[in-house]
Design a protein around this motif. Structure first.
Motif, short mmCIF file in Angstrom:
data_model
loop_
_atom_site.label_atom_id
_atom_site.label_comp_id
_atom_site.label_asym_id
_atom_site.label_seq_id
_atom_site.Cartn_x
_atom_site.Cartn_y
_atom_site.Cartn_z
N ARG A 14 -1.02 1.41 -8.09
CA ARG A 14 -2.39 1.60 -7.63
C ARG A 14 -3.00 0.26 -7.18
NH1 ARG A 14 -7.13 4.12 -11.37
NH2 ARG A 14 -5.38 5.43 -12.01
N MET A 15 -2.79 -0.79 -7.97
CA MET A 15 -3.35 -2.11 -7.65
C MET A 15 -2.72 -2.68 -6.38
SD MET A 15 -3.50 -3.71 -11.50
CE MET A 15 -4.13 -5.28 -10.94
N VAL A 16 -1.40 -2.56 -6.26
CA VAL A 16 -0.71 -3.10 -5.08
C VAL A 16 -1.14 -2.35 -3.83
CG1 VAL A 16 1.54 -3.41 -3.99
CG2 VAL A 16 1.25 -3.94 -6.41
N TYR A 17 -1.22 -1.03 -3.92
CA TYR A 17 -1.61 -0.23 -2.76
C TYR A 17 -3.03 -0.56 -2.32
CZ TYR A 17 -2.77 3.81 0.13
OH TYR A 17 -3.18 4.62 1.17
N PRO A 119 1.49 4.45 5.11
CA PRO A 119 2.26 5.63 4.71
C PRO A 119 3.23 5.38 3.56
CG PRO A 119 3.03 4.79 6.82
CD PRO A 119 1.79 4.03 6.49
N VAL A 120 3.87 4.22 3.53
CA VAL A 120 4.80 3.92 2.45
C VAL A 120 4.06 3.84 1.12
CG1 VAL A 120 6.43 2.22 1.52
CG2 VAL A 120 6.47 2.77 3.95
N GLY A 121 2.94 3.10 1.11
CA GLY A 121 2.17 2.97 -0.12
C GLY A 121 1.57 4.28 -0.59
N MET A 122 1.07 5.09 0.35
CA MET A 122 0.49 6.38 -0.03
C MET A 122 1.55 7.31 -0.62
SD MET A 122 -1.61 9.16 2.29
CE MET A 122 -3.14 8.21 2.28
N ALA A 123 2.74 7.31 -0.04
CA ALA A 123 3.82 8.15 -0.58
C ALA A 123 4.17 7.72 -2.00
CB ALA A 123 5.04 8.06 0.33
N MET A 124 4.26 6.41 -2.24
CA MET A 124 4.55 5.91 -3.58
C MET A 124 3.47 6.33 -4.56
SD MET A 124 5.75 2.07 -2.54
CE MET A 124 5.87 1.51 -4.23
N ILE A 180 1.86 -9.29 -3.60
CA ILE A 180 3.30 -9.55 -3.61
C ILE A 180 3.78 -9.87 -5.02
CG2 ILE A 180 5.09 -11.15 -2.81
CD1 ILE A 180 3.42 -11.44 -0.21
N ILE A 181 3.04 -10.71 -5.75
CA ILE A 181 3.44 -11.07 -7.12
C ILE A 181 3.43 -9.85 -8.02
CG2 ILE A 181 2.76 -12.37 -9.16
CD1 ILE A 181 1.75 -14.57 -7.29
N LEU A 182 2.36 -9.05 -7.95
CA LEU A 182 2.29 -7.84 -8.77
C LEU A 182 3.45 -6.91 -8.47
CD1 LEU A 182 -1.52 -6.95 -8.66
CD2 LEU A 182 -0.22 -7.66 -10.67
N GLY A 183 3.71 -6.70 -7.18
CA GLY A 183 4.75 -5.77 -6.79
C GLY A 183 6.14 -6.24 -7.15
N MET A 184 6.43 -7.51 -6.91
CA MET A 184 7.77 -8.03 -7.15
C MET A 184 8.12 -8.05 -8.63
SD MET A 184 9.18 -8.55 -4.25
CE MET A 184 10.61 -9.52 -4.74
N ILE A 185 7.13 -8.34 -9.48
CA ILE A 185 7.42 -8.50 -10.91
C ILE A 185 7.33 -7.17 -11.66
CG2 ILE A 185 6.67 -9.61 -13.05
CD1 ILE A 185 5.74 -11.98 -11.41
#
Length: 489
Positions: A14-17, A119-124, A180-185
């Motif tokens: 949710r935060m990354v999106y 679209p990628v983020g919404m699907a996730m 990027i940091i939130l998503g990668m880790i």
């Protein structure tokens, strides 16, 4: 050792999106105010500077149709991180650009990243949260939808006046790095979806088709709808898209799963979303122009005046879980669209003598009503979509919203130009000329209300049984220990 709430994969996605979409949505409006400053520093004409936005819009249209396939094929986390990184790096390069050609090139790269993110983020996100929990996440989803576009002009005006236009791109850097940091880790990648090879015929038809159509819609008002460039580009784009429909419906594994439109609920909510986007984005395009052109307000003052619309959208996001439980999404959409039409009609009566706080109150009301509409549409549109189809469904939904936004700005801009031309001969100088200009803007605002009226008409076709299986209840409070969340992205 239990997993903290912050490290919960559903909280992270949710935060990354939200952060990624905030970048994309703000970038769509932040550059507009800075175009004149860009012209002066790079020593180019305003017409040439328009290509800065054209390159961005066209590149988004190029990659948007294949975003769902890419996310399913290579994994949601991987594609989202690539998209956010590309967007952030391109923002840095835009800030350092020393020529128009370089700026356009890096804006195209930004568009590629931006076209993949939505679209990628919404699907996730919708794979992570079941339908009964999506009303609660609407509070965070409204941030990129509502606040970012409204903040863009204000921030841009401040940077242009106090610093330099380059900060309109530098501001993306810290937000992008955090995402990027939130998503990668912490973001989990739990596997790819079962998809076939890339539908090459579909891509070769959709990419130029959507790109040319978006170009024609965005530039038709500036170049004239009868100009050979616009006519040829628009017709060619429509031919490509007509061929795309023919090909995709006969392909076993299409890039754009048009068969999803066989579901009446998804099809109807998609049309409501398209018309709502056209009306909302059209109003946000026309009203600030009227406020500056007719009432002679500064860009910064205009941005501050229209900002309550974003506050209304934010308030709607906080109320959505409660109103969804009390009224249900079908009634929310119908009531909210009807109220929004009234607000848009009242905006036509605004004059230079109107109390600014009354104007802000109207815009706040417009945001409050349309915020409920947007939230309820998103909840209903994906209620029956199975997780394996979520990438395709999100892509189609984003394509419709993109077309709706372009259609609203294009048609209302054309209506504004047509009414202005029709009344120009009858106008005298001074006050009469100003009054004639106001009539053109009023007609365009009524056109925006017309889009909402069409959306309302579609909403009347929704049936009670369409939403019977979509429940919106308060999460039960349990004293039992929570299990670790499992999220498929």
């Amino acid at each position: 050792m239990t997993e903290s709430k912050f490290l919960n994969p559903r909280t992270v996605i949710r935060m990354v999106y939200v952060a990624a979409m905030f970048l994309v949505a703000m970038d769509a409006t932040i550059v507009n105010v800075a175009l004149l400053s860009i012209c002066e520093e790079l020593q180019i004409s305003p017409a040439a500077a328009g290509t800065v936005n054209i390159g961005y819009l066209v590149s988004v249209a190029l990659v948007l149709p294949m975003a769902g396939w890419l996310g399913d094929r290579f994994g949601g986390k991987r594609m989202l991180m690539i998209a956010v990184t590309l967007f952030t790096v391109a923002s840095v390069c835009c800030g350092f650009a020393s020529s128009l050609g370089g700026l356009i090139f890096f804006r195209i790269l930004q568009g590629i990243g931006g076209g993949l993110i939505a679209p990628v983020g919404m699907a996730m996100l919708f794979r992570a949260f079941p339908p009964q929990e999506r009303a609660n996440i609407s509070r965070s989803l409204i941030l990129p939808i509502a606040v970012a576009p409204a903040v863009g002009p204000i921030v841009s005006g401040f940077f242009v006046e106090q610093l330099t236009w380059r900060w309109c791109f530098y501001i993306n850097i810290p937000i992008g790095i955090i995402a990027i940091i939130l998503g990668m880790i912490w973001l989990k990648e739990s596997g790819k979806q079962a998809v076939g090879k890339l539908d090459l015929p579909g891509f070769l038809l959709s990419a130029p088709g959507f790109a040319m159509l978006i170009y024609a819609l965005s530039q038709g008002t500036a170049h004239g709808w009868r100009s050979p460039e616009i006519v040829l580009t628009g017709l060619t784009g429509l031919i490509f898209l007509a061929a795309l429909v023919f090909v995709e419906l006969r392909t076993t594994q299409p890039m754009l799963q048009l068969r999803l439109f066989a579901d009446r609920l998804y099809r109807t909510t998609g049309m409501i979303a398209l018309c709502t986007a056209a009306g909302l984005l059209g109003m946000l395009y026309i009203f600030p122009l009227m406020y500056q052109d007719v009432f002679k307000a500064s860009a910064l003052h205009t941005g501050l005046t229209t900002f309550p619309e974003a506050l209304g959208l934010m308030a709607a996001s906080q109320l959505m879980p409660w109103t969804a439980r009390k009224l249900g999404p079908r009634r929310i959409i119908q009531i909210a669209l009807l109220c929004a039409m009234v607000v848009f009609a009242l905006l036509c009566l605004v004059s230079e003598d109107t109390n600014p706080w009354l104007v802000r109150g109207l815009l706040l009301s417009g945001g409050l009503t349309l915020g409920h509409t947007v939230g309820a549409i998103q909840l209903l549109a994906f209620a029956r979509i199975e997780p394996p189809q979520m990438g395709q469904a999100a892509t189609l939904f984003q394509v419709q919203n993109r077309l709706g936004s372009a259609l609203g700005v294009a048609l209302l801009g054309s209506l504004l130009a047509a009414v202005s031309a029709a009344t120009a001969d009858a106008a005298a100088v001074g006050a009469a000329s100003e009054a004639t200009s106001r009539v053109a803007y009023q007609a365009a605002l009524l056109g925006a209300a017309g889009f909402l009226a069409v959306a309302w008409g579609f909403s009347l076709t929704l049936r009670e049984r369409d939403t019977a299986g979509v429940q919106y209840k308060k999460p039960a409070v349990s004293s039992a220990p929570k299990e670790k969340a499992s999220v498929s992205v």
